[in-house]
Structures are given as structure tokens and as C-alpha cells.
Design an enzyme around this catalytic site. Structure first.
Site, PDB file in Angstrom:
ATOM      1  N   ARG A 172      35.647  42.420  43.545  1.00 30.07           N
ATOM      2  CA  ARG A 172      34.883  43.158  44.494  1.00 30.07           C
ATOM      3  C   ARG A 172      33.554  42.115  44.057  1.00 30.07           C
ATOM      4  O   ARG A 172      33.113  41.853  44.831  1.00 30.07           O
ATOM      5  CB  ARG A 172      35.370  44.031  43.620  1.00 30.07           C
ATOM      6  N   CYS A 230      27.705  49.523  39.800  1.00 33.14           N
ATOM      7  CA  CYS A 230      29.104  49.332  40.172  1.00 33.14           C
ATOM      8  C   CYS A 230      29.040  49.411  41.334  1.00 33.14           C
ATOM      9  O   CYS A 230      28.143  49.469  43.132  1.00 33.14           O
ATOM     10  CB  CYS A 230      29.418  49.918  39.742  1.00 33.14           C
TER      11      CYS A 230
END
Length: 271
Positions: A172, A230
Site C-alpha cells: 500500500r 496509516c
């Protein structure tokens, strides 16, 4: 330094404590269903989406809640200012860390995460129950500012002036996949630091020395400003918790990637 963690044995021997069950899954099933199947005796279910975040919006998928609704939620769960709080989940403290951080941010000075969570508790031969406790309302007063937090602009600056850790999975970070948010990539200058590497196969945190070595390899040490983000400020709280175990202070970009991408003028890096 007092550890932000507590072992199952120490929790079992500790009286006069509020225990919050913070089980949560991105996309379900609802954590309360898991709670009803069995939880620590005396534990109260804490809903990450409803109790530990404001509604999704410009601030990301899990914005920081305002003081008043957070205070109301914690009092409803029995949290008091003078009473220790222990938080746990069943995912290596990934969700419980969000409760740890938000409580600390709003001024509770005695919050610990159950190291290893529900798995460690049951493996220690300690009991679970389906019985929901009677909860006396708490008297917790929310006072913002107990933990350092970053705005988007401050996170961008920290990525060049200090170390900004990206707690998501490496793929990611690189922008190869993005299963949740509409844009892939990372904040330019951020360092990939998957928070899953902070724990062992048993779901317990690595010891402080091992964590310090891990973070040193990522450019962190005494005197270096650190921050973490995040997708929406959940697993990044776990990164901040791991840094605290290592004795390293760090700030949290609560809005994280889901907030960063709401402004199309903000740069995006891949690779």
C-alpha cells in the site's frame, strides 16, 4: 519509564481497573458480536467507529472525536480519571492502540494495552465470560492535548525534517494496491514501516531493545522527531504505541492517508 503494556497475569491480579474490549474489523463483522461470544470478565465493549472517532468526512475515515462526545462515551463505558484503564482486542492490539492513544490524548494518564490481547489471556488459562457487566457511569473529563498530533501540513514537514513512518502494508505504501482508499501511494518522504513488524507471531510486542533496533534501522533515535500515519489513524496509533514501548516519543497524524488525499493539491509518491 512505565510500560504502556500490561501482561495477562498482571491484569488478572489488578483490582480497581476499567477494561475496554476494542475488537474491530475493517469491513466487519461488528466487534460487539465478537464481544458477546466471550470477553474478559468485567470488560465493557468500546466501539471504535462510534466511541473513538468522529463520523467520516473531510478529516478522513476515522477523524479525532471532539472532546464532549468522547467524554460522554467514556463516562458511559465507566471510565474515570483516577481509575486505571486497560484496553485489548484480538488483533495484536491494532485496534486497542487507538483507544490507548485517544484516551491518552484526552488526558487520561493511566492507560495500558493488554500485551497479546485476548489470545494471550486465554493461552494463560484465564477465564472469559459472555456476561455483560453492570457499568457505573464514570467521571472522566476530556482535556485535549495529552499526546502530540499532526496536521497534514505538519506531517509533510516532518517527512523532510524528521522521520514520518507509514504504518500500512508495504504494498500500500508503494501504491501497488489500495483496497480501501480511492487513491494509492504515500506522503512524499515518508518511510515504510509496517506496524505488523512490531509484534511477534504470538501477537505480543517485541521487547523494547528489539523495537529500538527496528526503529533505529528506520532512522529513528534519541533527538529525532518522529511521527506516524496509516490509512485512517488506527494502525498508526499502534506504531506510536510500539515507539512508546521502545521509549521513543512520536506524534500521530490522525487523519492519515484518508485525510491527505481529500486535498488534490497535496503531492503523492509511489514506489
Amino acid at each position: 519509564m512505565t510500560s504502556p503494556l500490561i501482561s495477562p497475569a498482571d491484569l488478572a491480579a489488578l483490582g480497581g481497573v476499567t477494561v475496554l474490549d476494542v475488537r474491530w474489523r475493517l469491513g466487519g463483522p461488528p466487534g460487539v458480536e465478537l464481544y458477546r461470544e466471550g470477553h474478559l470478565p468485567g470488560a465493557v465493549f468500546c466501539d471504535l467507529n462510534a466511541d473513538l472517532a468522529a463520523p467520516p468526512g473531510a478529516g478522513g475515515r476515522h477523524p479525532l472525536p471532539a472532546a464532549d462526545p468522547f467524554q460522554d462515551a467514556m463516562r458511559r463505558l465507566g471510565v474515570s480519571g483516577a481509575r486505571p484503564v486497560v484496553v485489548y482486542d484480538d488483533t495484536a492490539s491494532m485496534a486497542a492502540a487507538r483507544a490507548w492513544w485517544v484516551l491518552r490524548y484526552f488526558g487520561h494518564d493511566d492507560v495500558r494495552a493488554l500485551d497479546g490481547g485476548l489470545r494471550a489471556w486465554t493461552e494463560a488459562g484465564l477465564p472469559i465470560t459472555k456476561e455483560a457487566p453492570d457499568v457505573a457511569p464514570g467521571d472522566f473529563t476530556a482535556r485535549p492535548g495529552g499526546m502530540p498530533a499532526l496536521t497534514a501540513a505538519e506531517a509533510a514537514a516532518l517527512a523532510t525534517e524528521g522521520v514520518l513512518l507509514d504504518a500500512r502494508a508495504a504494498e500500500r505504501y508503494r501504491g501497488e494496491v489500495e483496497p480501501v482508499d480511492p487513491v494509492a501511494g504515500h506522503i512524499p518522504g515518508a518511510v515504510s514501516a509496517p506496524t505488523t513488524d512490531n509484534v511477534g507471531p504470538d501477537g505480543r510486542f517485541l521487547d523494547p531493545a528489539a523495537l529500538r533496533a527496528r526503529f533505529a534501522g528506520l532512522g529513528l533515535g534519541e533527538g529525532v522527531q518522529a511521527g506516524a500515519y496509516c490509512g485512517s489513524g488506527v494502525t498508526a496509533a499502534h506504531e506510536v504505541l510500539a515507539l512508546a514501548v521502545a521509549g521513543l516519543p512520536a506524534a500521530l497524524y490522525v487523519g492519515s492517508w484518508s485525510d491527505w488525499i481529500t486535498d488534490p493539491t497535496r503531492p503523492i509518491a509511489t514506489g
